[in-house]
Design a protein around this motif. Sequence first.
Motif: not given
Length: 491
Positions: A389-395, A397-409
């Motif tokens: 959960a920690a790796v996927l969530l914080y990657f 949220a914080f490590a992507l340049a191109w970001w969209q909210p559905w990545y939180l899935l």
Amino acid sequence: MSTPNRTIALIAALLAVPLACLAAIISFPLLDLYATQPITGRATGLDIVFNSDHLLFDAIFLVSIVAYLAAIYLMPLLPDPHLRWLIIATPIIAALLMIFFYPLTSTDIYDLTFRAHITNRGGNPLTAIPFDFRYYPDGSKDHLYGFVAWFNDPSPYGPAWEALAAFANLFAGADLLASLFAFKLIALLSLIACTVLVVAIARQIGSPPLRTYYVFAASPLVLFDAIGNGHNDLTLVAAMLLGVYLLLRGWLGLALPTFTLGVLIKFVPLLLLPLVLIYVLRRWGWATAARHFAIGAALSVALLIAFYAPFWDGWQTIAPLQRTALFTNSLAAAWVKAINLLGVGLSTARTLALGLAALFTVALIGWQLRRLWHTPTAQLDTAFIESSAAVLLYFAAFALAWWQPWYLLWALPFLALRPVGGRLLALRAIYAVAFLYYFFNTLEKVKVGPGDHENWLGLFIFLPLIAVTLWVWWRGRQQRQQPAPSMSLFL
């Protein structure tokens, strides 16, 4: 709050989620909009619906978030049978309703459609660009090209996804509306698979299955982004969850190729492979782990060959990720803005921001590997879920340049399996982040917000999650003598 009042409030919250979905399809009906709006040029959901109507979407989305979080807060661990059926039924009704929602806030479903169409026309979506397929061999224009947003980019996904998409397109053909329903159906079937798996994993690790089910299946991100907008992230999540389930059951020889199948959809499961390695070494030891890994690796290689063979066109075939160098409404975009203030130039600022993101990811995975290595054997299963959960969530949220909210899935089912302490706070924060994203983008669409992508917007969007992270870190320092693992995403 007294028990009767709490029950009434819970029922209201449970019913409010499908009612919000009903309001969404009444406001943005898929069938009616296609029947009444002219579909010409490069019309997409963002063009057909007036920009001011995005404020209505924001309001509906916010209602669904508040109702969903309230239901989680009010839900007892052992609800009575009537409430159990309501908890089970409301996400199902909501998901079925969202099949008929117009994909208002994303253009991706149109690109998924056209790339599948490229495959069935004999092209290779992993290397070809839509622009080169805008005409049929006889010179007539492919009308589906008019809906493509990324017309100069090959697919950012892997061959497993493109094969599945091409299969769906066989039935839809060049019919755009049929294609939208086809990809929404894939998302719905993926949701069913994810739900079955997440409940099975909950039983395996001793988490409350019903609560886990609701936290995942009733998620506004699942309903609005995956089902409503037809994103393919739930298909990826289903592969990851199947890999986790097989791993926890001790079937590593099958778990590794299942994670590989996920990588063949999108690269995300690669982030979990170091955690898988440490988990296996701790659980079975070196000799047994080596034997299982040899079997799993052989099956994984066979899977890679089988899926890449129809698409192989040199090394450029391997999931081109041109969007990793694009910055939009992400924390990395804010880093670019901050670094550029030093006068180093935009190109250097972007390179440094990507470097910081990579460094953050490596450090985060290393921290979680250390935690997993020192976890008592009896707690390995839950520790693996929490570290994932920690790796996927914080990657995401914080490590992507191109970001969209559905990545939180990507992280959602892992948070749903352990929705306590710091993870429960993070769960609340990601919905605040998702809402802020849509709200600020609405302002931009009606020309209230900034027009450039490399701005401070990402910093404001992620403030809730940043605040939760800092609070959890501070609490960890305060309780160093008697640490509370359930309160931390990092320890």
